[in-house]
Design an enzyme around this catalytic site. Structure first.
Site, PDB file in Angstrom:
ATOM      1  N   CYS A   1      -2.327 -15.451  -2.765  1.00  0.00           N
ATOM      2  CA  CYS A   1      -2.413 -14.687  -1.513  1.00  0.00           C
ATOM      3  C   CYS A   1      -1.418 -15.266  -0.511  1.00  0.00           C
ATOM      4  O   CYS A   1      -1.507 -16.438  -0.140  1.00  0.00           O
ATOM      5  CB  CYS A   1      -3.830 -14.743  -0.966  1.00  0.00           C
ATOM      6  SG  CYS A   1      -4.084 -13.667   0.455  1.00  0.00           S
TER       7      CYS A   1
ATOM      8  N   ASN B   1       1.013 -11.991  -8.004  1.00  0.00           N
ATOM      9  CA  ASN B   1       0.348 -11.633  -6.771  1.00  0.00           C
ATOM     10  C   ASN B   1       1.385 -10.949  -5.868  1.00  0.00           C
ATOM     11  O   ASN B   1       2.506 -10.691  -6.280  1.00  0.00           O
ATOM     12  CB  ASN B   1      -0.236 -12.884  -6.102  1.00  0.00           C
ATOM     13  CG  ASN B   1      -1.441 -12.546  -5.234  1.00  0.00           C
ATOM     14  OD1 ASN B   1      -1.381 -11.622  -4.425  1.00  0.00           O
ATOM     15  ND2 ASN B   1      -2.518 -13.283  -5.385  1.00  0.00           N
TER      16      ASN B   1
ATOM     17  N   CYS C   1      28.617  18.474 -10.342  1.00  0.00           N
ATOM     18  CA  CYS C   1      28.276  18.053  -8.975  1.00  0.00           C
ATOM     19  C   CYS C   1      29.211  16.945  -8.497  1.00  0.00           C
ATOM     20  O   CYS C   1      29.257  16.634  -7.314  1.00  0.00           O
ATOM     21  CB  CYS C   1      26.826  17.593  -8.919  1.00  0.00           C
ATOM     22  SG  CYS C   1      26.507  16.058  -9.839  1.00  0.00           S
TER      23      CYS C   1
END
Length: 430
Positions: free
Chosen positions: A135, A200, A345
């Protein structure tokens, strides 16, 4: 129909689809609804000492019409009392005995704290533990989460403390906010980790409001770095997964996390070494029932490949992932334009002319039609034209035979060193 069940370091589940420790696994109500929808396991939102969350806490990055290409959060671990979470874990496991329930844990880096919480969560019947060393915000400011995960010796010590009392498998969740994730992975294994999970979330700021000048999100006019996840982080996660999977000093099962949204993503993660996977952002974006499409897609894929078990996928692509110095410098591909599919294109011409090697010519054929043509002798096979082309099948990258024997950079350096009689192993770049 193939067997989708997995066994990750002794943790069994009916399929490889686990919800990651995050808002979707915050309560027993949510986890039980997820199991009813088809998820095989859930990593309970991280338990630890009581905290207070902010409002607001989420933000998304949209890109070119795609909603939630990336997702940012500043939410911390569970803000619900530990006793309440433990009661709901017990009830959930009792109702779904064949599903995997893993408790994510984060406490201060002391032996006593780890012993205490491991014993308490195992008493309610979890199938395993995931130590949260990833975290990146809030808890890191207090010396936990990524603050621990960025110090290999601290990861090893805390894993050892958890293992001293744990009776269920211990998974160590790693932070991507580090230079070399394999260093931390090896220390987790030295500490006794039965498996690792990665990645994480990544340190991030979702954006700045150009009208109010506030950060996105902001809390009363102030912002802070958060954790970034969602489809945008998948390539980063795959690389870190591959690096750990091919490291012989890691050598434990891996739970793959990071931008997984489809069954194809699941196949990629398992081919690159994951035994199972964890999902968060896709469930938050589309709801728990997204797993139904994942299960059907994986089943059909395995049937098409003639595989009887999802285990047959695990790690099949790891040996194909190497160091740049070991790549064959004489391997060659070139671009070829299929006039039947080309819509003229000119995006390939512009990309090649402005930012690559100027090898796509604008010509007129015998019928007076404008065409684009690659000068293959000047094409370096960079892939850019096929990447920017908006039409599938209009540009193919073709392998060509150039008569040259395979030779990597490392082979080349060895040969030069041998010729100069000055080669030393330390000079090899790889």
């Amino acid at each position: 129909m193939a067997d989708l069940s997995i066994d990750l370091a002794g943790i069994r589940s009916p399929n490889p689809f686990w919800l990651a420790s995050a808002p979707p696994t915050n309560t027993g109500y949510q986890v039980q609804r997820a199991f009813e929808a088809g998820w095989g396991g859930a990593v309970w939102k991280t338990l630890g000492d009581p905290i207070i969350n902010t409002s607001a806490r989420f933000a998304a990055v949209n890109f070119n019409g795609q909603r939630v290409a990336g997702f940012n959060n500043i939410e911390l671990i569970s803000d619900r009392p530990l006793d309440v979470n433990l009661k709901e874990i017990y009830e959930t496991k009792k109702r779904f005995p064949n599903h995997a329930v893993i408790a994510s844990l984060m406490v201060e880096p002391t032996q006593y704290k780890w012993h205490e919480i491991v014993k308490r969560v195992e008493d309610v019947g979890v199938d395993g533990l995931e130590l949260n060393f990833g975290c990146p915000h809030g808890m890191a400011e207090r010396g936990m989460g990524a603050a621990s995960g960025q110090q290999p010796d601290l990861v090893q010590a805390q894993t050892t403390w958890a293992k001293e009392v744990a009776t269920t498998p211990v998974i160590v969740k790693l932070t991507p906010n580090i230079t070399d994730i394999t260093v931390v992975a090896r220390h987790a294994v030295k500490g006794g980790a039965d498996a690792i999970s990665l990645i994480n979330t990544i340190n991030s700021l979702a954006g700045v409001d150009i009208h109010s000048w506030n950060t996105i999100p902001h809390v009363g006019g102030k912002g802070a770095h958060g954790g970034y996840c969602g489809p945008a982080v998948k390539p980063i996660a795959l690389n870190m997964l591959a690096e750990c999977a091919r490291d012989i000093n890691v050598g434990v099962p891996i739970s793959g996390i990071g931008g997984i949204s489809t069954w194809q993503d699941v196949v990629e993660f398992m081919l690159m070494g994951a035994t199972g996977i964890q999902v968060c952002t896709a469930a938050m974006h589309h709801g728990f029932r997204i797993v139904e499409e994942m299960i059907d897609g994986l089943n059909n894929y395995l049937d098409d490949k003639g595989l009887t078990s999802v285990h047959e996928l695990i790690g099949q692509s790891v040996s194909r992932y190497s160091n740049w110095g070991d790549l064959d410098l004489n391997y060659q591909v070139v671009a070829r334009i299929n006039e039947d599919n080309c819509i003229n294109c000119n995006k390939c011409h512009i990309a090649c002319e402005d930012t690559s090697h100027q090898c796509i010519d604008m010509l007129t054929n015998a019928e007076g039609k404008s065409i684009l043509q690659v000068r293959e002798e000047d094409c370096v096979g960079c892939n850019l034209c096929s990447i920017v082309c908006p039409v599938d099948g209009a540009i193919d990258m073709i392998e060509i035979e150039n008569g040259m024997a395979p030779m990597s950079w490392n082979d080349r350096q060895k040969m030069i060193g041998s010729l100069n009689n000055s080669y030393t192993g330390a000079e090899v770049i790889g």
